[in-house]
Write a protein that holds these residues in place. Structure first.
Motif, PDB file in Angstrom:
ATOM      1  N   GLU B   4      76.290   8.912  56.985  1.00 39.70           N
ATOM      2  CA  GLU B   4      77.680   9.061  56.568  1.00 39.70           C
ATOM      3  C   GLU B   4      77.880  10.471  56.039  1.00 39.70           C
ATOM      4  O   GLU B   4      77.119  10.935  55.203  1.00 39.70           O
ATOM      5  N   TYR B   5      78.898  11.116  56.562  1.00 40.11           N
ATOM      6  CA  TYR B   5      79.214  12.457  56.094  1.00 40.11           C
ATOM      7  C   TYR B   5      80.138  12.380  54.893  1.00 40.11           C
ATOM      8  O   TYR B   5      81.023  11.541  54.828  1.00 40.11           O
ATOM      9  N   GLN B   6      79.910  13.262  53.960  1.00 40.03           N
ATOM     10  CA  GLN B   6      80.805  13.357  52.819  1.00 40.03           C
ATOM     11  C   GLN B   6      81.308  14.785  52.734  1.00 40.03           C
ATOM     12  O   GLN B   6      80.539  15.726  52.934  1.00 40.03           O
ATOM     13  N   ARG B   7      82.567  14.919  52.441  1.00 39.45           N
ATOM     14  CA  ARG B   7      83.129  16.262  52.294  1.00 39.45           C
ATOM     15  C   ARG B   7      82.523  16.935  51.075  1.00 39.45           C
ATOM     16  O   ARG B   7      82.533  16.377  49.976  1.00 39.45           O
ATOM     17  N   VAL B   8      81.955  18.144  51.265  1.00 39.42           N
ATOM     18  CA  VAL B   8      81.367  18.847  50.130  1.00 39.42           C
ATOM     19  C   VAL B   8      82.382  19.766  49.470  1.00 39.42           C
ATOM     20  O   VAL B   8      82.201  20.196  48.345  1.00 39.42           O
ATOM     21  N   HIS B   9      83.435  20.084  50.191  1.00 36.64           N
ATOM     22  CA  HIS B   9      84.467  20.942  49.630  1.00 36.64           C
ATOM     23  C   HIS B   9      85.570  20.080  49.021  1.00 36.64           C
ATOM     24  O   HIS B   9      85.984  19.082  49.620  1.00 36.64           O
ATOM     25  N   GLN B  10      86.044  20.490  47.871  1.00 37.95           N
ATOM     26  CA  GLN B  10      87.087  19.723  47.188  1.00 37.95           C
ATOM     27  C   GLN B  10      88.428  19.837  47.905  1.00 37.95           C
ATOM     28  O   GLN B  10      89.173  18.892  47.996  1.00 37.95           O
ATOM     29  N   HIS B  11      88.702  21.023  48.377  1.00 36.97           N
ATOM     30  CA  HIS B  11      90.011  21.276  48.978  1.00 36.97           C
ATOM     31  C   HIS B  11      89.823  21.736  50.423  1.00 36.97           C
ATOM     32  O   HIS B  11      89.382  22.860  50.658  1.00 36.97           O
ATOM     33  N   VAL B  12      90.120  20.873  51.334  1.00 30.24           N
ATOM     34  CA  VAL B  12      90.005  21.234  52.746  1.00 30.24           C
ATOM     35  C   VAL B  12      91.361  21.097  53.420  1.00 30.24           C
ATOM     36  O   VAL B  12      92.236  20.368  52.946  1.00 30.24           O
ATOM     37  N   LYS B  13      91.506  21.827  54.511  1.00 31.12           N
ATOM     38  CA  LYS B  13      92.745  21.768  55.283  1.00 31.12           C
ATOM     39  C   LYS B  13      92.378  21.419  56.719  1.00 31.12           C
ATOM     40  O   LYS B  13      91.278  21.734  57.189  1.00 31.12           O
ATOM     41  N   VAL B  14      93.350  20.851  57.402  1.00 33.46           N
ATOM     42  CA  VAL B  14      93.210  20.660  58.841  1.00 33.46           C
ATOM     43  C   VAL B  14      93.780  21.896  59.527  1.00 33.46           C
ATOM     44  O   VAL B  14      94.877  22.352  59.173  1.00 33.46           O
ATOM     45  N   TYR B  15      93.016  22.448  60.446  1.00 30.94           N
ATOM     46  CA  TYR B  15      93.481  23.581  61.262  1.00 30.94           C
ATOM     47  C   TYR B  15      93.568  23.101  62.705  1.00 30.94           C
ATOM     48  O   TYR B  15      92.596  22.569  63.246  1.00 30.94           O
ATOM     49  N   LYS B  62      97.487  23.157  59.837  1.00 33.60           N
ATOM     50  CA  LYS B  62      98.416  22.104  60.254  1.00 33.60           C
ATOM     51  C   LYS B  62      99.640  22.082  59.352  1.00 33.60           C
ATOM     52  O   LYS B  62     100.757  21.824  59.802  1.00 33.60           O
ATOM     53  N   GLU B  63      99.447  22.405  58.074  1.00 25.95           N
ATOM     54  CA  GLU B  63     100.564  22.366  57.127  1.00 25.95           C
ATOM     55  C   GLU B  63     101.601  23.452  57.412  1.00 25.95           C
ATOM     56  O   GLU B  63     102.717  23.383  56.898  1.00 25.95           O
ATOM     57  N   ALA B  64     101.225  24.453  58.236  1.00 29.14           N
ATOM     58  CA  ALA B  64     102.172  25.522  58.570  1.00 29.14           C
ATOM     59  C   ALA B  64     103.049  25.157  59.760  1.00 29.14           C
ATOM     60  O   ALA B  64     103.939  25.917  60.136  1.00 29.14           O
TER      61      ALA B  64
END
Lengths: 240, 77
Positions: B4-15, B62-64
């Protein structure tokens, strides 16, 4: 040391760097980082092949016959002798050592040897993504120990201020000497190498390292094709 | 062994990743990556989608992207 020996050192280091990257292709902290580790591993193993292909046009092939039997005949840095035990080791190598090798490749491309100018240029484009990957993960923060070791080995790999890399720079075969190479790495990573004075008396000018040691037995077996032979059907032979 | 992968970064974005194979073609979306910054997103996009001979590749947060309408939504009059 000839330019051929320096190119062989680059080739050996990139081959081992590629193999160590590949070892993390299923162990990195995220799926994206797994894929990047695999891709960068393939890149560096490919770069090693291109560099080895430059040896003949550069003159005498500096590969010694004992490379088949002696892991210590490879010109890799100590950092690459053993598999990395933490992600921090990966990041430090990716950020510092890979960027140091790229700085040397750039010095070759900007030097006066046509074979290196033409054949190594494409590597710089691919290495851009290794650099972005390494720098970004480095900014996340890693333990100080692997980072310091990577910096020390990069400084040693560039060599003493009056050594052969400096001579190759004076002759125009390289566009930068040891101090400029280090400066370029520091500038790209936006950080300074830790201050220390290498023990150049204990430094091996051929392997460009001061610490003894060699590649682990399993990796050396893989380099010689012994690992893949384990998976051959019995009775099969190479080239059959 | 399942991992199982866990996100190591607190703040990630979808590109979102866009590319094209030839100059006359328009850029088209070929996938996406998740990363904490544009540098790492660029490295991931190149590593993940490099199997084709693209002449151009771009990433966009993606947010842009402003959605005018989407499947299942009514078209604005």
């Amino acid at each position: 040391m000839s330019i051929g020996e320096l190119v062989l050192s680059l080739a050996d280091n990139k081959q081992l760097l590629g193999l160590r990257y590949a070892e993390w292709a299923t162990r990195a902290p995220s799926l994206e980082a797994d894929i990047a580790a695999a891709a960068m591993g393939l890149d560096d193993i490919g770069h090693s092949r291109v560099l080895l292909g430059c040896l003949e046009p550069l003159g005498e092939d500096p590969r010694a016959a004992d490379r088949e039997n002696d892991a210590g005949a490879y010109l890799n840095l100590p950092y690459l002798d053993q598999p990395w035990t933490t992600w921090g080791h990966f990041v430090a190598a990716n950020a510092v050592l890979d960027t140091a090798f790229t700085a040397m490749i750039q010095a070759c491309v900007e030097g006066n040897l046509e074979v290196l100018q033409s054949r190594l240029r494409k590597m710089l484009m691919e290495e851009r993504y290794h650099f972005l990957h390494g720098r970004s993960w480095l900014r996340e923060g890693i333990a100080p120990e692997p980072l310091e070791v990577a910096w020390r080995e990069a400084v040693e790999w560039f060599g003493p201020p009056d050594g052969e890399v400096a001579r190759l720079h004076q002759e125009g075969q390289l566009a930068a000497g040891p101090a400029e190479l280090l400066h370029r790495v520091e500038e790209r990573l936006e950080m300074k190498a830790p201050s220390f004075e290498p023990d150049w008396g204990a430094w091996d000018p051929r392997r460009r390292r001061s610490r003894p040691g060699a590649i682990d037995a399993r990796t050396f077996g893989m380099l010689r094709g012994l690992e893949e032979r384990k998976f051959m059907p019995s009775g099969a032979s190479r080239g059959a | 062994m399942q991992r199982e992968y866990q996100r190591v970064h607190q703040h990630v974005k979808v590109y979102e990743v866009f590319a094209r194979k030839a100059r006359p073609e328009p850029l088209r979306q070929i996938g996406s990556v998740v990363a904490p910054d544009a540098d790492l997103a660029a490295a991931y996009a190149r590593a993940t989608y490099d199997e084709e001979r693209w002449v151009e590749m771009k990433i966009v947060p993606k947010e842009a992207i402003t959605t005018l309408w989407a499947p299942g939504e009514e078209v604005a009059e």
